[in-house]
Design a protein around this motif. Structure first.
Motif: not given
Length: 106
Positions: A44-66
């Protein structure tokens, strides 16, 4: 972490594939992408760390959700896991858990 800790009880090696969906990278929308540095994250700690890493990367959440691409990725993973398990005489199962903000396009 509550849902993850329940699912984790049923996984013998505590390694989980985690995909994200609905993100933009270099102005290109990605409907599915790997979360974390490896194909499977540790606990679970790896999942949370991976998820947090998404938000410190150039990826930005965006629509549409497919969902179709992430569901296809999960299906492919499940089929491959089943084949490997059968070859070793074991049983396996795969659980797909989708967490979303509710704005789904497909």
């Amino acid at each position: 972490t509550a849902v993850g800790s329940i699912i984790a009880k049923y996984d013998h090696n505590q390694r989980f594939p985690v995909w994200g969906f609905g993100a933009k990278f270099d102005d290109e929308i990605r409907h599915v992408f790997q979360v974390g540095d490896s194909e499977q994250l540790n606990g679970i700690s790896g999942i949370l760390e991976g998820y947090r890493s998404v938000f410190s990367s150039p990826l930005r959440m965006s629509e549409p959700t497919v969902f179709s691409e992430v569901i296809q990725s999960a299906k492919d993973y499940a089929i491959n896991s089943e084949i490997l398990s059968r070859e070793s005489g074991k049983l396996t199962y795969t659980v797909l858990l989708l967490l979303t903000d509710g704005a789904i396009s497909d």
